[in-house]
Design a protein around this motif. Structure first.
Motif, PDB file in Angstrom:
ATOM      1  N   ARG A   1       3.341  -0.001  -7.195  1.00  0.00           N
ATOM      2  CA  ARG A   1       3.993  -0.525  -5.985  1.00  0.00           C
ATOM      3  C   ARG A   1       2.955  -0.851  -4.914  1.00  0.00           C
ATOM      4  N   ARG A   2       1.977   0.025  -4.751  1.00  0.00           N
ATOM      5  CA  ARG A   2       0.912  -0.239  -3.776  1.00  0.00           C
ATOM      6  C   ARG A   2       0.142  -1.502  -4.151  1.00  0.00           C
ATOM      7  N   ARG A   3      -0.165  -1.612  -5.414  1.00  0.00           N
ATOM      8  CA  ARG A   3      -0.909  -2.771  -5.903  1.00  0.00           C
ATOM      9  C   ARG A   3      -0.104  -4.051  -5.703  1.00  0.00           C
ATOM     10  N   ALA A   4       1.194  -4.003  -6.008  1.00  0.00           N
ATOM     11  CA  ALA A   4       2.053  -5.169  -5.826  1.00  0.00           C
ATOM     12  C   ALA A   4       2.136  -5.547  -4.349  1.00  0.00           C
ATOM     13  N   THR A   5       2.165  -4.557  -3.475  1.00  0.00           N
ATOM     14  CA  THR A   5       2.216  -4.813  -2.037  1.00  0.00           C
ATOM     15  C   THR A   5       0.947  -5.509  -1.573  1.00  0.00           C
ATOM     16  N   VAL A   6      -0.189  -4.965  -1.948  1.00  0.00           N
ATOM     17  CA  VAL A   6      -1.467  -5.557  -1.554  1.00  0.00           C
ATOM     18  C   VAL A   6      -1.600  -6.970  -2.128  1.00  0.00           C
TER      19      VAL A   6
ATOM     20  N   GLN B   1       0.163 -13.955   0.543  1.00  0.00           N
ATOM     21  CA  GLN B   1       0.688 -14.536   1.777  1.00  0.00           C
ATOM     22  C   GLN B   1      -0.447 -15.006   2.688  1.00  0.00           C
ATOM     23  N   MET B   2      -1.538 -14.267   2.690  1.00  0.00           N
ATOM     24  CA  MET B   2      -2.673 -14.639   3.536  1.00  0.00           C
ATOM     25  C   MET B   2      -3.342 -15.923   3.048  1.00  0.00           C
ATOM     26  N   LYS B   3      -3.145 -16.258   1.781  1.00  0.00           N
ATOM     27  CA  LYS B   3      -3.711 -17.482   1.208  1.00  0.00           C
ATOM     28  C   LYS B   3      -2.698 -18.628   1.164  1.00  0.00           C
ATOM     29  N   ASN B   4      -1.437 -18.341   1.469  1.00  0.00           N
ATOM     30  CA  ASN B   4      -0.368 -19.326   1.396  1.00  0.00           C
ATOM     31  C   ASN B   4      -0.527 -20.332   2.538  1.00  0.00           C
ATOM     32  N   GLU B   5      -0.873 -21.561   2.197  1.00  0.00           N
ATOM     33  CA  GLU B   5      -1.144 -22.600   3.198  1.00  0.00           C
ATOM     34  C   GLU B   5       0.069 -22.855   4.094  1.00  0.00           C
TER      35      GLU B   5
ATOM     36  N   PHE C   1      11.555 -11.713   2.388  1.00  0.00           N
ATOM     37  CA  PHE C   1      11.117 -11.454   1.017  1.00  0.00           C
ATOM     38  C   PHE C   1      10.496 -10.055   0.896  1.00  0.00           C
ATOM     39  N   MET C   2       9.578  -9.747   1.810  1.00  0.00           N
ATOM     40  CA  MET C   2       8.928  -8.436   1.765  1.00  0.00           C
ATOM     41  C   MET C   2       9.922  -7.318   2.046  1.00  0.00           C
ATOM     42  N   ALA C   3      10.802  -7.518   3.016  1.00  0.00           N
ATOM     43  CA  ALA C   3      11.780  -6.483   3.360  1.00  0.00           C
ATOM     44  C   ALA C   3      12.704  -6.197   2.173  1.00  0.00           C
TER      45      ALA C   3
ATOM     46  N   GLU D   1      14.150  -2.600  -2.348  1.00  0.00           N
ATOM     47  CA  GLU D   1      14.395  -2.450  -3.780  1.00  0.00           C
ATOM     48  C   GLU D   1      13.347  -1.573  -4.470  1.00  0.00           C
ATOM     49  N   GLY D   2      12.295  -1.217  -3.762  1.00  0.00           N
ATOM     50  CA  GLY D   2      11.261  -0.367  -4.338  1.00  0.00           C
ATOM     51  C   GLY D   2      10.182  -1.114  -5.098  1.00  0.00           C
ATOM     52  N   ALA D   3      10.171  -2.436  -4.991  1.00  0.00           N
ATOM     53  CA  ALA D   3       9.144  -3.220  -5.674  1.00  0.00           C
ATOM     54  C   ALA D   3       7.804  -3.115  -4.960  1.00  0.00           C
ATOM     55  N   PHE D   4       7.860  -2.871  -3.643  1.00  0.00           N
ATOM     56  CA  PHE D   4       6.656  -2.753  -2.831  1.00  0.00           C
ATOM     57  C   PHE D   4       6.625  -1.379  -2.171  1.00  0.00           C
ATOM     58  N   ASP D   5       5.453  -0.991  -1.718  1.00  0.00           N
ATOM     59  CA  ASP D   5       5.259   0.294  -1.049  1.00  0.00           C
ATOM     60  C   ASP D   5       5.353   0.099   0.458  1.00  0.00           C
ATOM     61  N   GLU D   6       6.366   0.705   1.063  1.00  0.00           N
ATOM     62  CA  GLU D   6       6.614   0.487   2.485  1.00  0.00           C
ATOM     63  C   GLU D   6       5.505   1.032   3.369  1.00  0.00           C
ATOM     64  N   GLN D   7       4.963   2.183   3.032  1.00  0.00           N
ATOM     65  CA  GLN D   7       3.896   2.751   3.864  1.00  0.00           C
ATOM     66  C   GLN D   7       2.684   1.827   3.908  1.00  0.00           C
ATOM     67  N   THR D   8       2.326   1.277   2.781  1.00  0.00           N
ATOM     68  CA  THR D   8       1.179   0.363   2.726  1.00  0.00           C
ATOM     69  C   THR D   8       1.466  -0.892   3.546  1.00  0.00           C
TER      70      THR D   8
END
Length: 169
Positions: free
Chosen positions: A47-52, A58-62, A107-109, A114-121
């Motif tokens: 989850r942490r890896r998926a979040t990062v 997103q930072m590369k998304n033009e 999308f991130m929220a 759903e637990g796909a991403f790590d909220e703390q990260t």
């Protein structure tokens, strides 16, 4: 001394009946605990890896970079959100930028809920930006919710409310 023998014989008798099963069960339980711990640890790391990875993408998304560039200077100027949200104004570049930014947060929220991403990260990386963007864009979101329905950007709203209730330490 002769009394010690019957006790040890009883203990030996008990061990021979239950001891082997007890030892096997202990080994099995220990293995299960280690397996569960490993799975949970791996899932958390994933989850942490998926979040990062998602944040990096997103930072590369033009399109998102351009949207932020459009929105950034508008924070200090009065913005007509009613006109921006008006039906028929879909081609407005500012509206498109606002929707692009809000969609990325939604999308991130959703992924966080759903637990796909790590909220703390994600929170450590984006809380300041998300809270600031929410405060700025909330009037636009309210207008959309009145026109389209209350579920518009609901996941993002729930995330912000949770973060407001429990501020960062």
């Amino acid at each position: 001394m002769q009394q010690a023998a019957p006790c040890s014989q009883e203990a030996h008798k008990w061990f021979s009946i239950f001891g082997e099963l007890w030892l096997q069960n202990l080994i099995l339980a220990t293995s299960a605990i280690i397996a569960i711990w490993t799975l949970r640890s791996t899932a958390k790391q994933e989850r942490r890896r998926a979040t990062v990875d998602s944040v990096r993408d997103q930072m590369k998304n033009e399109e998102l970079i351009k949207a932020r560039a459009v929105i950034r200077p508008l924070r200090h100027a009065p913005l007509d959100f009613i006109n921006l949200a008006r039906v028929g104004n879909e081609g407005d570049p500012v509206r498109q930028a606002v929707l692009t930014l809000l969609n990325s947060y939604e999308f991130m929220a959703t992924g966080l809920r759903e637990g796909a991403f790590d909220e703390q990260t994600y929170r450590r990386m984006y809380a300041v930006n998300a809270l600031r963007d929410w405060a700025f864009l909330f009037p636009f979101i309210q207008i959309l919710q009145e026109r389209v329905g209350p579920t518009v950007y609901r996941e993002f709203a729930m995330l912000i409310e949770r973060w407001k209730e429990h501020p960062l330490d």
